[in-house]
Motif scaffolding. Structure first.
Motif, mmCIF file in Angstrom:
data_model
loop_
_atom_site.group_PDB
_atom_site.id
_atom_site.type_symbol
_atom_site.label_atom_id
_atom_site.label_comp_id
_atom_site.label_asym_id
_atom_site.label_seq_id
_atom_site.Cartn_x
_atom_site.Cartn_y
_atom_site.Cartn_z
ATOM 1 N N THR A 159 0.834 -1.207 0.000
ATOM 2 C CA THR A 159 0.000 0.000 0.000
ATOM 3 C C THR A 159 0.864 1.250 0.000
ATOM 4 O OG1 THR A 159 -1.745 -1.176 1.165
ATOM 5 C CG2 THR A 159 -1.852 1.223 1.198
ATOM 6 N N GLN A 160 1.883 1.284 0.849
ATOM 7 C CA GLN A 160 2.770 2.445 0.903
ATOM 8 C C GLN A 160 3.601 2.583 -0.364
ATOM 9 O OE1 GLN A 160 5.092 2.392 4.496
ATOM 10 N NE2 GLN A 160 3.303 2.589 5.809
ATOM 11 N N SER A 161 3.798 1.475 -1.081
ATOM 12 C CA SER A 161 4.538 1.508 -2.345
ATOM 13 C C SER A 161 3.629 1.745 -3.542
ATOM 14 C CB SER A 161 5.301 0.186 -2.543
ATOM 15 O OG SER A 161 6.300 0.048 -1.567
ATOM 16 N N CYS A 162 2.312 1.853 -3.294
ATOM 17 C CA CYS A 162 1.331 2.107 -4.353
ATOM 18 C C CYS A 162 1.288 0.980 -5.385
ATOM 19 C CB CYS A 162 1.592 3.448 -5.024
ATOM 20 S SG CYS A 162 1.616 4.845 -3.892
ATOM 21 N N LEU A 163 1.467 -0.261 -4.929
ATOM 22 C CA LEU A 163 1.469 -1.424 -5.825
ATOM 23 C C LEU A 163 0.203 -2.249 -5.645
ATOM 24 C CD1 LEU A 163 5.151 -2.559 -5.245
ATOM 25 C CD2 LEU A 163 4.233 -1.473 -7.297
ATOM 26 N N GLU A 164 -0.319 -2.773 -6.758
ATOM 27 C CA GLU A 164 -1.515 -3.608 -6.733
ATOM 28 C C GLU A 164 -1.320 -4.814 -7.647
ATOM 29 O OE1 GLU A 164 -5.283 -1.591 -7.350
ATOM 30 O OE2 GLU A 164 -4.288 0.321 -6.936
ATOM 31 N N THR A 165 -1.829 -5.954 -7.222
ATOM 32 C CA THR A 165 -1.783 -7.163 -8.029
ATOM 33 C C THR A 165 -2.548 -6.947 -9.336
ATOM 34 O OG1 THR A 165 -1.683 -8.520 -6.044
ATOM 35 C CG2 THR A 165 -2.323 -9.633 -8.057
ATOM 36 N N GLY A 166 -1.969 -7.414 -10.432
ATOM 37 C CA GLY A 166 -2.604 -7.313 -11.739
ATOM 38 C C GLY A 166 -2.284 -6.042 -12.495
ATOM 39 N N LYS A 167 -1.670 -5.072 -11.846
ATOM 40 C CA LYS A 167 -1.317 -3.819 -12.520
ATOM 41 C C LYS A 167 0.111 -3.882 -13.043
ATOM 42 C CE LYS A 167 -4.822 -1.024 -10.877
ATOM 43 N NZ LYS A 167 -5.248 0.311 -10.690
ATOM 44 N N SER A 168 0.380 -3.119 -14.098
ATOM 45 C CA SER A 168 1.706 -3.065 -14.707
ATOM 46 C C SER A 168 2.461 -1.829 -14.241
ATOM 47 C CB SER A 168 1.588 -3.048 -16.231
ATOM 48 O OG SER A 168 1.041 -4.255 -16.684
ATOM 49 N N TYR A 169 3.764 -2.008 -14.054
ATOM 50 C CA TYR A 169 4.617 -0.924 -13.578
ATOM 51 C C TYR A 169 5.971 -0.995 -14.268
ATOM 52 C CZ TYR A 169 1.275 -0.951 -9.722
ATOM 53 O OH TYR A 169 0.123 -0.929 -8.979
ATOM 54 N N GLN A 170 6.579 0.167 -14.421
ATOM 55 C CA GLN A 170 7.969 0.230 -14.846
ATOM 56 C C GLN A 170 8.802 0.230 -13.575
ATOM 57 O OE1 GLN A 170 8.939 3.113 -17.851
ATOM 58 N NE2 GLN A 170 11.031 3.273 -17.129
ATOM 59 N N VAL A 171 9.779 -0.656 -13.487
ATOM 60 C CA VAL A 171 10.606 -0.785 -12.296
ATOM 61 C C VAL A 171 12.028 -0.344 -12.614
ATOM 62 C CG1 VAL A 171 11.535 -2.380 -10.574
ATOM 63 C CG2 VAL A 171 9.241 -2.744 -11.495
ATOM 64 N N CYS A 172 12.523 0.585 -11.838
ATOM 65 C CA CYS A 172 13.916 0.987 -11.948
ATOM 66 C C CYS A 172 14.663 0.236 -10.840
ATOM 67 C CB CYS A 172 14.052 2.495 -11.765
ATOM 68 S SG CYS A 172 15.746 3.060 -11.925
ATOM 69 N N ALA A 173 15.534 -0.685 -11.235
ATOM 70 C CA ALA A 173 16.292 -1.500 -10.292
ATOM 71 C C ALA A 173 17.774 -1.394 -10.622
ATOM 72 C CB ALA A 173 15.836 -2.952 -10.363
ATOM 73 N N THR A 174 18.604 -1.345 -9.587
ATOM 74 C CA THR A 174 20.043 -1.212 -9.759
ATOM 75 C C THR A 174 20.744 -2.449 -9.204
ATOM 76 O OG1 THR A 174 19.826 1.185 -9.487
ATOM 77 C CG2 THR A 174 22.040 0.263 -9.252
ATOM 78 N N TRP A 175 21.591 -3.055 -10.017
ATOM 79 C CA TRP A 175 22.356 -4.218 -9.578
ATOM 80 C C TRP A 175 23.407 -3.775 -8.572
ATOM 81 C CZ3 TRP A 175 22.056 -9.139 -9.089
ATOM 82 C CH2 TRP A 175 23.202 -9.911 -8.864
ATOM 83 N N THR A 176 23.490 -4.453 -7.423
ATOM 84 C CA THR A 176 24.436 -4.092 -6.367
ATOM 85 C C THR A 176 25.622 -5.034 -6.287
ATOM 86 O OG1 THR A 176 23.376 -5.423 -4.659
ATOM 87 C CG2 THR A 176 22.556 -3.168 -4.969
ATOM 88 N N GLY A 177 25.612 -6.090 -7.094
ATOM 89 C CA GLY A 177 26.655 -7.104 -7.008
ATOM 90 C C GLY A 177 26.171 -8.327 -6.242
ATOM 91 N N MET A 178 25.152 -8.134 -5.392
ATOM 92 C CA MET A 178 24.587 -9.241 -4.620
ATOM 93 C C MET A 178 23.083 -9.390 -4.861
ATOM 94 S SD MET A 178 26.629 -8.641 -1.035
ATOM 95 C CE MET A 178 25.554 -9.741 -0.166
#
Length: 76
Positions: free
Chosen positions: A46-65
């Motif tokens: 809820t705090q992340s504004c995410l819902e099942t079934g909805k599409s989102y663009q995700v910005c993710a950064t590889w940390t090495g782990m």
């Protein structure tokens, strides 16, 4: 870009991020990611504004782990 397939409580030993988000990867916009699904932890869907079934663009950064995801990027 991906579609949220599930939001579930984690059994991970993480007192801050208590939910795991599973997304089906629809397409990769930049970089390389070849897996069918992508998972990351958030404190609250809820705090992340995410819902099942909805599409989102995700910005993710590889940390090495693993990948680092700003869990509030969808609320802006």
């Amino acid at each position: 870009m991906g579609t949220v397939t599930s939001l579930a409580p984690t059994n991970w030993d993480d007192r801050i991020n208590r939910w795991v988000v599973t997304m089906r990867v629809d397409r990769t916009i930049a970089g390389e990611y070849t897996e069918e699904y992508f998972q990351f932890a958030v404190h609250s869907p809820t705090q992340s504004c995410l819902e099942t079934g909805k599409s989102y663009q995700v910005c993710a950064t590889w940390t090495g782990m693993g990948y680092k995801v700003d869990q509030r990027q969808w609320c802006k």
